[in-house]
Design a protein around this motif. Structure first.
Motif, mmCIF file in Angstrom:
data_model
loop_
_atom_site.group_PDB
_atom_site.id
_atom_site.type_symbol
_atom_site.label_atom_id
_atom_site.label_comp_id
_atom_site.label_asym_id
_atom_site.label_seq_id
_atom_site.Cartn_x
_atom_site.Cartn_y
_atom_site.Cartn_z
ATOM 1 N N SER A 1 0.805 -1.223 0.000
ATOM 2 C CA SER A 1 0.000 0.000 0.000
ATOM 3 C C SER A 1 0.832 1.265 0.000
ATOM 4 O O SER A 1 1.888 1.322 0.631
ATOM 5 C CB SER A 1 -0.901 -0.015 1.246
ATOM 6 N N GLY A 2 0.317 2.272 -0.671
ATOM 7 C CA GLY A 2 0.943 3.588 -0.641
ATOM 8 C C GLY A 2 0.688 4.322 0.660
ATOM 9 O O GLY A 2 1.338 5.321 0.961
ATOM 10 N N TYR A 3 -0.252 3.800 1.460
ATOM 11 C CA TYR A 3 -0.612 4.463 2.717
ATOM 12 C C TYR A 3 0.445 4.320 3.820
ATOM 13 O O TYR A 3 0.264 4.851 4.908
ATOM 14 C CB TYR A 3 -1.936 3.908 3.248
ATOM 15 N N TYR A 4 1.496 3.536 3.582
ATOM 16 C CA TYR A 4 2.530 3.374 4.617
ATOM 17 C C TYR A 4 3.617 4.446 4.526
ATOM 18 O O TYR A 4 4.565 4.417 5.300
ATOM 19 C CB TYR A 4 3.218 1.997 4.527
ATOM 20 N N GLY A 5 3.484 5.363 3.563
ATOM 21 C CA GLY A 5 4.546 6.352 3.323
ATOM 22 C C GLY A 5 5.084 7.047 4.565
ATOM 23 O O GLY A 5 6.277 6.958 4.858
ATOM 24 N N ASP B 1 10.500 -2.979 -4.071
ATOM 25 C CA ASP B 1 9.361 -2.679 -3.208
ATOM 26 C C ASP B 1 8.984 -3.942 -2.438
ATOM 27 O O ASP B 1 9.705 -4.919 -2.465
ATOM 28 C CB ASP B 1 8.186 -2.166 -4.038
ATOM 29 N N GLY C 1 -0.561 6.793 6.672
ATOM 30 C CA GLY C 1 -1.078 7.658 5.615
ATOM 31 C C GLY C 1 -2.522 8.065 5.880
ATOM 32 O O GLY C 1 -2.939 9.182 5.559
#
Ligand code: PBG
Ligand code: ZN
Length: 325
Positions: free
Chosen positions: A197-201, A215, A274
């Motif tokens: 997920s991109g929400y872990y940024g 990744d 995120g």
């Protein structure tokens, strides 16, 4: 005859009597980021209100948490030295082992969950040992050192182990290792359905754990796959997990509901960095009524079927609940 909903009659206290879902301070696990040193409390710019803390500061934080009625925390470590196998996490003098011992000594009533992974401890930032030939994580080699890390946590006094790397077979491996070492009653909460997920940024800023190449798609799940998401959690139930988890939370509430309906185990959601940052920055810019949106979000997790909410909002929610009562 048409069906008539009696909303106007269900007002006042009757509204709370018939409310289907509620949020309580007992639902929460609060994440803490520990690093070495003294008197260190550094706010993370991408997550206002979230700090990296030295152990002495963590002990003060626990005092505050207890006052709010929050007794469960999940620990993440930021080691001084990172190497290819994450040695700091495998040693009794590593940052997490030290933190657990200090917390359990000063605050025995705190329930200490440990995140078990390698991305915070390795110089390459991946969640396990890298196979130099394929430049990807070697699943089985990672299982071996994961068992070691679990024993380090257990010996230091952890109350629950939460493996977050999603290696195949991790739950069975840890269960056997813990049982073999006599920790038969130490529960495992599996990050059983964890999406790439991109929400872990923002988390990767706090934990300083962004991968230096590639990744995590080889060991985390494709957000498009619903059946696979359910199967991953059910597999961990069969391997002996005590609690299952869906992570991230908000974009995956359909998965939360479906796992809830297909397993009898307690279910956690991880309301990730995120998701926290989105609400935080929207609130700071007066785009939303922050407190209201936070509570609405927490209710949505419970309504979807979560029993446990791991959230950076936990302290704020506890304060809001105190005000309401
Ligand atoms: C470690 C781990 C991560 C999170 C929890 N445990 C990072 C990752 O998988 O990249 C993310 C939590 C968050 O974003 O708040 N594997
Ligand atoms: Zn990891």
């Amino acid at each position: 005859m048409f069906q008539r909903f009696r909303r106007t009659r269900l007002n006042g206290h009757l509204r709370s009597l018939v409310r289907e879902t509620s949020v309580s301070v007992n639902d929460f696990i609060y994440p803490l980021f520990v690093r070495s040193g003294e008197g260190i409390k550094t706010e993370i710019s991408s997550m206002p209100g979230v700090f990296q803390m030295s152990i002495d500061e963590v002990l003060k934080e626990c005092e505050e948490l207890k006052k709010l009625g929050l007794y469960a925390i999940i620990l993440f470590g930021i080691p001084d030295v990172k190497d290819s196998i994450g040695s700091d996490s495998l040693c009794e003098h590593g940052i997490i082992a030290k933190a657990i011992r200090a917390i359990k000594k000063a605050h025995p009533e705190m329930f200490v969950v440990t995140d078990l992974c390698f991305c915070e401890y390795t110089d390459h930032g991946h969640c396990g040992i890298i196979d130099t030939k394929t430049q990807s994580v070697n699943n089985d080699a990672t299982l071996e050192i994961s068992a070691k890390q679990a024993i380090v946590h257990a010996k230091a006094g952890a109350d629950m182990i939460a493996p977050s790397g999603m290696m195949d077979g991790i739950i069975q491996t840890l269960r056997e290792a813990l049982d073999g070492a006599g920790y038969v009653n130490l529960p495992i909460m599996s990050y059983s359905t964890k999406f790439a997920s991109g929400y872990y940024g923002p988390f990767r800023d706090v934990a300083e754990s962004a991968p230096s190449f590639g990744d995590r798609a080889s060991y985390q799940m494709d957000p498009a796959n619903r059946r696979e998401a359910i199967a991953e959690s059910i597999s961990d139930e069969r391997q002996g997990a005590d609690i299952l988890m869906v992570k991230p939370a908000l974009a995956y509430l359909d998965i939360v509901r479906e796992i809830k309906d297909n397993s009898s185990l307690p279910l956690a959601v991880y309301n990730v960095s995120g998701e926290y940052a989105m609400l935080k920055f929207a609130g700071m810019n007066n785009l939303i009524d922050y407190n209201r949106v936070v509570m609405e979000t927490m209710i949505s997790f419970k309504r979807a079927g979560a029993d446990i909410i791991i959230s950076y909002h936990a302290k704020e929610v506890a304060k809001l609940l105190q005000k309401q009562s």
